[in-house]
Scaffold this active site. Structure first.
Site, mmCIF file in Angstrom:
data_model
loop_
_atom_site.group_PDB
_atom_site.id
_atom_site.type_symbol
_atom_site.label_atom_id
_atom_site.label_comp_id
_atom_site.label_asym_id
_atom_site.label_seq_id
_atom_site.Cartn_x
_atom_site.Cartn_y
_atom_site.Cartn_z
ATOM 1 N N LYS A 183 6.343 -3.398 -0.672
ATOM 2 C CA LYS A 183 4.814 -2.942 -0.316
ATOM 3 C C LYS A 183 4.024 -4.222 -0.518
ATOM 4 O O LYS A 183 3.731 -4.590 -1.530
ATOM 5 C CB LYS A 183 4.601 -1.920 -1.419
ATOM 6 C CG LYS A 183 3.594 -1.024 -0.932
ATOM 7 C CD LYS A 183 2.189 -1.401 -0.297
ATOM 8 C CE LYS A 183 1.528 -1.721 -1.710
ATOM 9 N NZ LYS A 183 -0.078 -1.851 -1.535
ATOM 10 N N GLY A 235 0.570 -8.720 -9.847
ATOM 11 C CA GLY A 235 -0.638 -8.229 -9.525
ATOM 12 C C GLY A 235 -1.354 -8.376 -10.948
ATOM 13 O O GLY A 235 -1.083 -8.905 -11.788
ATOM 14 N N SER A 236 -2.388 -7.364 -11.095
ATOM 15 C CA SER A 236 -3.042 -7.292 -12.310
ATOM 16 C C SER A 236 -2.539 -6.688 -13.382
ATOM 17 O O SER A 236 -1.403 -5.766 -13.056
ATOM 18 C CB SER A 236 -4.508 -6.267 -11.654
ATOM 19 O OG SER A 236 -4.206 -5.058 -11.830
ATOM 20 N N THR A 237 -3.033 -7.026 -14.432
ATOM 21 C CA THR A 237 -2.486 -6.552 -15.915
ATOM 22 C C THR A 237 -2.617 -4.952 -15.762
ATOM 23 O O THR A 237 -1.801 -4.018 -16.416
ATOM 24 C CB THR A 237 -3.207 -7.166 -17.093
ATOM 25 O OG1 THR A 237 -2.748 -8.459 -16.846
ATOM 26 C CG2 THR A 237 -2.710 -6.583 -18.206
ATOM 27 N N GLU A 238 -3.925 -4.547 -15.324
ATOM 28 C CA GLU A 238 -4.173 -3.204 -15.495
ATOM 29 C C GLU A 238 -3.060 -2.246 -14.845
ATOM 30 O O GLU A 238 -2.540 -1.242 -15.124
ATOM 31 C CB GLU A 238 -5.572 -2.797 -15.042
ATOM 32 C CG GLU A 238 -5.990 -1.332 -14.798
ATOM 33 C CD GLU A 238 -6.840 -1.114 -14.406
ATOM 34 O OE1 GLU A 238 -7.602 -0.043 -14.364
ATOM 35 O OE2 GLU A 238 -7.743 -1.939 -13.802
ATOM 36 N N GLY A 240 -0.098 -3.336 -13.755
ATOM 37 C CA GLY A 240 1.205 -3.491 -14.450
ATOM 38 C C GLY A 240 1.497 -2.759 -15.557
ATOM 39 O O GLY A 240 2.847 -2.132 -15.858
ATOM 40 N N GLU A 257 4.796 -9.692 -13.202
ATOM 41 C CA GLU A 257 4.058 -11.160 -13.249
ATOM 42 C C GLU A 257 2.710 -10.681 -13.191
ATOM 43 O O GLU A 257 2.305 -10.409 -12.187
ATOM 44 C CB GLU A 257 4.695 -12.011 -12.454
ATOM 45 C CG GLU A 257 4.250 -13.480 -12.490
ATOM 46 C CD GLU A 257 2.991 -13.705 -11.694
ATOM 47 O OE1 GLU A 257 1.930 -13.674 -12.271
ATOM 48 O OE2 GLU A 257 3.299 -14.066 -10.431
ATOM 49 N N CYS A 291 -3.047 -16.529 -10.250
ATOM 50 C CA CYS A 291 -2.862 -15.832 -11.445
ATOM 51 C C CYS A 291 -2.518 -17.041 -12.516
ATOM 52 O O CYS A 291 -2.975 -16.880 -13.919
ATOM 53 C CB CYS A 291 -1.813 -15.166 -11.586
ATOM 54 S SG CYS A 291 -0.335 -15.808 -11.088
ATOM 55 N N GLU A 388 -9.828 -12.522 -16.890
ATOM 56 C CA GLU A 388 -9.371 -13.199 -15.681
ATOM 57 C C GLU A 388 -10.457 -12.957 -14.551
ATOM 58 O O GLU A 388 -10.920 -11.800 -14.009
ATOM 59 C CB GLU A 388 -8.542 -12.557 -15.156
ATOM 60 C CG GLU A 388 -7.741 -13.466 -14.075
ATOM 61 C CD GLU A 388 -6.255 -12.953 -13.621
ATOM 62 O OE1 GLU A 388 -5.300 -13.629 -13.267
ATOM 63 O OE2 GLU A 388 -6.146 -11.818 -13.726
#
Length: 477
Positions: A183, A235-238, A240, A257, A291, A388
């Protein structure tokens, strides 16, 4: 110093033919979404619509996973040398079509053509070549004499390096005998869809690679699908964290990651001009949409003034503008949403007392743009030092001793990368041992190689991509 004037040097758009619309790539064929839902992909430099793309829903994701599952038995049973042939073929086709793909990436993403041409595409081909070489050597990778593939890999990739992140995910998955449902990001789907055509051109068996386009809801459907054996996300930590919660308690293997807030540490014995180039590349490469960007500059107090003077002189030479112009250093911000976030955090830096500086820069009247920006007088309490930004914004902090540099560098919830600038090899090794970062560069920054593993600690995720280590995430070990 004389001021040089540069004539425009645009790359031709004619080398890439973008269709008015694209479907989903499932079981070797392009097909419309089950509910006929579509979305537009927009050029961030001009805000023009590039194409209309199918938006996959739950039914479409299910079809893609079923196609991958059906193909898995045959693909995983192929001898390693046979799988390698397909990967080598894909790599060569990518090289043959690299100019077309570079222009496409710059149009859809906004990054300068010289970055997509000279960095992204060579690395994309290199990853497929590298993992093609592993396909018949898995028994010697250190994961047992007969490592087995997991099954169907559900992979969700970001918009900052669309084709490169695709290569990081798909190449090791195919080399180890897995099949894939990928995706791509909603704002940059085109290079993945062109890759689907490359898969057909290479004669890859139907269903081995499937590509479903859409927004976050499509990715959520893929992650949660019971037929997926392995989830890989960049992608983003949120997001993830949300994926980790979804996968928790299932048999699915997961690698993440995520975000970063890297420290680029400059000691008083560092070669200043070399360090300045590393700082520029560390934060302004790809508009800061990296990142592992060196978004926190930690400079030893005794050389702060000298370094900042040199850094500002260099920033004044950066050219912001048309991504297809070969002279451009900084292209367009990927989306209006990301531009708004960058502006919000930059404004917060000023409001909290940091001193903002940017070179005089005429930005285009259309598209999404942000000038390269430097903040001094930053403390560890500032939002711009903690959060970030994912844009061309650099925060400068100072330190006096190596221990203080380590403490400030590690004072972050992230742990993806770091840089060290000094002439002392012993200091590099001592610092690297203390920094909680997955990748530590010495006297350079943002250097990648398919043979070298990449990944982070803490809220930067877990698992490694690249190198021999990147095979483990796709093997039953």
């Amino acid at each position: 110093m004389p001021v040089f004037e540069y004539a425009p040097a645009p790359e031709s758009r004619a080398v890439v033919d973008i269709a008015p619309s694209y479907g989903l790539f499932i079981d070797g064929e392009f097909a419309e979404a089950a509910d006929d839902k579509v979305f537009k992909t927009v050029s961030p430099a001009t805000e023009e619509s590039l194409s209309e793309v199918a938006h996959a829903g739950a039914e479409d994701v299910d079809r893609a996973v079923r196609a991958a599952r059906k193909a898995f038995g045959t693909w995983s049973a192929l001898p390693g040398p046979e799988r390698a042939k397909y990967l080598f073929r894909i790599a060569r086709i990518i090289q043959d079509r690299s100019r077309e793909l570079a222009v496409l990436e710059s149009l859809d993403n906004g990054k300068p053509i010289r970055e997509s041409r000279d960095t992204d595409l060579p690395l994309v081909a290199a990853h497929f070549f590298y993992y093609a070489g592993w396909a018949d050597k898995l028994a010697h990778a250190g994961y047992g004499p007969d490592p087995r593939p997991l099954g169907v890999a559900g992979q969700v990739i970001p918009w900052n390096f669309p084709l490169l992140m695709l290569a990081w995910k798909i190449a090791p998955a195919l080399a180890t005998g897995n099949t894939v449902v990928l995706k791509p990001a909603e704002t940059t789907p085109l290079s993945a869809l062109f890759f689907a055509d490359i898969c057909r051109q290479a004669g890859l068996p139907r269903g081995v690679v499937n590509i479903v386009t859409g927004d976050g809801s499509t990715g959520a459907e893929l992650v949660a699908h019971p037929g997926v054996d392995k989830v890989a996300f960049t992608g983003s930590t949120e997001v993830g964290k949300a994926i980790a919660r979804t996968v928790a308690g299932t048999r699915k293997k997961l690698t993440l990651e995520l975000g970063g807030k890297a420290a680029n540490i400059v000691f008083d014995d560092a070669p200043i001009d070399q360090a300045v180039e590393g700082i520029i590349g560390g934060i302004f490469f790809n508009q800061g949409h990296v990142c592992c960007a060196g978004s926190r500059l930690l400079v030893q107090e005794s050389v702060q003034d000298e370094l900042l003077d040199a850094l500002k002189r260099r920033m004044r030479t950066l050219r912001v503008g048309d991504p297809l112009d070969k002279n451009t250093d900084i292209g367009a911000i990927n989306s209006a949403e990301q531009l708004a976030r960058i502006r919000t955090l930059a404004d917060a830096g000023e409001a909290e007392g940091a001193e903002r500086w940017a070179p005089e820069c005429e930005l285009p009247s259309t598209g999404y743009w942000f000038a390269p920006t430097l903040f001094t007088g930053v403390t560890q309490a500032h939002r711009i030092a903690r959060e970030e930004i994912f844009g061309p914004v650099l925060s400068v902090l100072t330190f006096r001793t190596p221990d203080e540099a380590v403490a400030k560098a590690n004072n972050t919830p992230y742990g993806l990368s770091a840089g060290i600038w000094t002439e002392k090899g012993s200091r590099i090794l001592a610092m690297a041992d203390k920094l909680r970062a997955g990748v530590v560069w010495s006297n350079t920054f943002n250097k990648f190689d398919p043979a070298s593993p990449f990944g982070g600690y803490k809220e930067s995720g877990y698992g490694r991509e690249g190198g021999r280590h990147g095979l483990e995430a796709y093997l039953d070990v």
